[in-house]
Design a protein around this motif. Structure first.
Motif, PDB file in Angstrom:
ATOM      1  N   MET A 109       0.839  -1.181   0.000  1.00  0.00           N
ATOM      2  CA  MET A 109       0.000   0.000   0.000  1.00  0.00           C
ATOM      3  C   MET A 109       0.884   1.244   0.000  1.00  0.00           C
ATOM      4  SD  MET A 109      -3.008   0.994   2.633  1.00  0.00           S
ATOM      5  CE  MET A 109      -2.880   2.572   3.383  1.00  0.00           C
ATOM      6  N   ASP A 110       0.538   2.204  -0.822  1.00  0.00           N
ATOM      7  CA  ASP A 110       1.272   3.459  -0.872  1.00  0.00           C
ATOM      8  C   ASP A 110       1.062   4.241   0.415  1.00  0.00           C
ATOM      9  OD1 ASP A 110       2.156   3.029  -3.455  1.00  0.00           O
ATOM     10  OD2 ASP A 110       0.504   4.122  -4.367  1.00  0.00           O
ATOM     11  N   GLN A 111       2.137   4.876   0.862  1.00  0.00           N
ATOM     12  CA  GLN A 111       2.020   5.769   2.014  1.00  0.00           C
ATOM     13  C   GLN A 111       1.260   7.003   1.570  1.00  0.00           C
ATOM     14  OE1 GLN A 111       2.870   5.317   5.169  1.00  0.00           O
ATOM     15  NE2 GLN A 111       3.698   3.301   4.768  1.00  0.00           N
ATOM     16  N   PRO A 112       0.329   7.481   2.377  1.00  0.00           N
ATOM     17  CA  PRO A 112      -0.405   8.691   1.975  1.00  0.00           C
ATOM     18  C   PRO A 112       0.480   9.921   2.006  1.00  0.00           C
ATOM     19  CG  PRO A 112      -0.969   8.094   4.222  1.00  0.00           C
ATOM     20  CD  PRO A 112      -0.098   6.987   3.679  1.00  0.00           C
ATOM     21  N   LEU A 113       0.124  10.877   1.207  1.00  0.00           N
ATOM     22  CA  LEU A 113       0.700  12.209   1.315  1.00  0.00           C
ATOM     23  C   LEU A 113       0.001  12.875   2.492  1.00  0.00           C
ATOM     24  CD1 LEU A 113       2.430  14.560   0.171  1.00  0.00           C
ATOM     25  CD2 LEU A 113       0.390  15.242  -1.118  1.00  0.00           C
ATOM     26  N   ILE A 114       0.768  13.322   3.463  1.00  0.00           N
ATOM     27  CA  ILE A 114       0.202  14.033   4.603  1.00  0.00           C
ATOM     28  C   ILE A 114       0.210  15.516   4.247  1.00  0.00           C
ATOM     29  CG2 ILE A 114       0.380  14.565   7.065  1.00  0.00           C
ATOM     30  CD1 ILE A 114      -0.053  11.578   6.518  1.00  0.00           C
ATOM     31  N   VAL A 115      -0.963  16.114   4.143  1.00  0.00           N
ATOM     32  CA  VAL A 115      -1.096  17.549   3.873  1.00  0.00           C
ATOM     33  C   VAL A 115      -1.417  18.202   5.207  1.00  0.00           C
ATOM     34  CG1 VAL A 115      -2.436  19.311   2.671  1.00  0.00           C
ATOM     35  CG2 VAL A 115      -1.840  17.185   1.491  1.00  0.00           C
ATOM     36  N   TYR A 116      -0.436  18.940   5.732  1.00  0.00           N
ATOM     37  CA  TYR A 116      -0.571  19.582   7.028  1.00  0.00           C
ATOM     38  C   TYR A 116      -0.866  21.057   6.817  1.00  0.00           C
ATOM     39  CZ  TYR A 116       0.399  20.815  11.881  1.00  0.00           C
ATOM     40  OH  TYR A 116       0.292  21.266  13.178  1.00  0.00           O
ATOM     41  N   GLN A 157       7.408  20.345  12.989  1.00  0.00           N
ATOM     42  CA  GLN A 157       8.761  19.797  13.088  1.00  0.00           C
ATOM     43  C   GLN A 157       8.763  18.426  13.766  1.00  0.00           C
ATOM     44  OE1 GLN A 157      11.278  21.086  11.352  1.00  0.00           O
ATOM     45  NE2 GLN A 157       9.677  22.493  10.692  1.00  0.00           N
ATOM     46  N   ARG A 158       7.914  18.228  14.765  1.00  0.00           N
ATOM     47  CA  ARG A 158       7.814  16.909  15.409  1.00  0.00           C
ATOM     48  C   ARG A 158       7.242  15.881  14.437  1.00  0.00           C
ATOM     49  NH1 ARG A 158       6.687  20.318  19.636  1.00  0.00           N
ATOM     50  NH2 ARG A 158       4.445  20.142  19.451  1.00  0.00           N
ATOM     51  N   LEU A 159       6.214  16.270  13.679  1.00  0.00           N
ATOM     52  CA  LEU A 159       5.640  15.360  12.694  1.00  0.00           C
ATOM     53  C   LEU A 159       6.670  15.021  11.627  1.00  0.00           C
ATOM     54  CD1 LEU A 159       3.287  13.785  11.439  1.00  0.00           C
ATOM     55  CD2 LEU A 159       2.530  15.939  10.381  1.00  0.00           C
ATOM     56  N   ARG A 160       7.383  16.034  11.147  1.00  0.00           N
ATOM     57  CA  ARG A 160       8.409  15.819  10.118  1.00  0.00           C
ATOM     58  C   ARG A 160       9.491  14.853  10.631  1.00  0.00           C
ATOM     59  NH1 ARG A 160       8.933  19.167   6.033  1.00  0.00           N
ATOM     60  NH2 ARG A 160       8.098  20.884   7.243  1.00  0.00           N
ATOM     61  N   ALA A 161       9.954  15.059  11.864  1.00  0.00           N
ATOM     62  CA  ALA A 161      10.983  14.190  12.435  1.00  0.00           C
ATOM     63  C   ALA A 161      10.487  12.756  12.555  1.00  0.00           C
ATOM     64  CB  ALA A 161      11.423  14.726  13.799  1.00  0.00           C
ATOM     65  N   ARG A 162       9.260  12.603  12.989  1.00  0.00           N
ATOM     66  CA  ARG A 162       8.682  11.251  13.122  1.00  0.00           C
ATOM     67  C   ARG A 162       8.594  10.559  11.764  1.00  0.00           C
ATOM     68  NH1 ARG A 162       6.674   8.198  17.558  1.00  0.00           N
ATOM     69  NH2 ARG A 162       5.408   6.587  16.648  1.00  0.00           N
ATOM     70  N   ILE A 194       9.643   8.171   5.586  1.00  0.00           N
ATOM     71  CA  ILE A 194       8.591   8.711   4.714  1.00  0.00           C
ATOM     72  C   ILE A 194       8.519  10.235   4.806  1.00  0.00           C
ATOM     73  CG2 ILE A 194       7.191   6.612   4.603  1.00  0.00           C
ATOM     74  CD1 ILE A 194       5.414   7.820   6.835  1.00  0.00           C
ATOM     75  N   GLY A 195       9.636  10.860   5.125  1.00  0.00           N
ATOM     76  CA  GLY A 195       9.670  12.310   5.258  1.00  0.00           C
ATOM     77  C   GLY A 195       9.252  13.038   3.994  1.00  0.00           C
ATOM     78  N   GLY A 196       9.476  12.430   2.851  1.00  0.00           N
ATOM     79  CA  GLY A 196       9.088  13.043   1.580  1.00  0.00           C
ATOM     80  C   GLY A 196       7.596  13.029   1.324  1.00  0.00           C
ATOM     81  N   ARG A 197       6.833  12.408   2.211  1.00  0.00           N
ATOM     82  CA  ARG A 197       5.379  12.318   2.048  1.00  0.00           C
ATOM     83  C   ARG A 197       4.653  13.393   2.854  1.00  0.00           C
ATOM     84  NH1 ARG A 197       3.826  10.721  -2.143  1.00  0.00           N
ATOM     85  NH2 ARG A 197       1.818  10.206  -1.291  1.00  0.00           N
ATOM     86  N   LEU A 198       5.379  14.385   3.369  1.00  0.00           N
ATOM     87  CA  LEU A 198       4.759  15.476   4.124  1.00  0.00           C
ATOM     88  C   LEU A 198       4.749  16.734   3.272  1.00  0.00           C
ATOM     89  CD1 LEU A 198       3.613  16.725   6.748  1.00  0.00           C
ATOM     90  CD2 LEU A 198       5.990  17.180   7.426  1.00  0.00           C
ATOM     91  N   TRP A 199       3.582  17.319   3.129  1.00  0.00           N
ATOM     92  CA  TRP A 199       3.442  18.612   2.448  1.00  0.00           C
ATOM     93  C   TRP A 199       2.954  19.605   3.482  1.00  0.00           C
ATOM     94  CZ3 TRP A 199      -0.244  22.316   1.787  1.00  0.00           C
ATOM     95  CH2 TRP A 199      -0.034  23.265   0.782  1.00  0.00           C
TER      96      TRP A 199
END
Length: 75
Positions: free
Chosen positions: A1-8, A22-27, A33-38
């Motif tokens: 399953m693809d990791q979702p893009l997290i749109v924050y 920053q805490r979410l990004r670090a986690r 999967i840091g590249g999946r955070l927008w």
């Protein structure tokens, strides 16, 4: 399953540099999967902020998870 893009969507007078983001990004980085955070600096105009998020969502072909903090949750 693809990791979702997290749109924050951050809150009013906040930014992508906030402690919460920053805490979410670090986690996510720790899980590889840091590249999946927008999280971009949202403009003050609600219409422009929503449009920016919609553009990011439209640019991905996988699942998307929306996370809103404060005003970002309202959007």
């Amino acid at each position: 399953m693809d990791q979702p893009l997290i749109v924050y969507l951050h809150g009013f007078c906040s930014s992508p540099a906030s402690g919460k983001v920053q805490r979410l990004r670090a986690r996510m980085m720790g899980r590889g999967i840091g590249g999946r955070l927008w999280c971009e600096q949202l403009p003050p105009s609600p219409q422009a902020a929503v449009s920016l998020a919609q553009h990011a969502i439209a640019a991905t072909d996988g699942p998307v998870t929306l996370v809103g903090s404060s005003l970002g949750g309202f959007y």
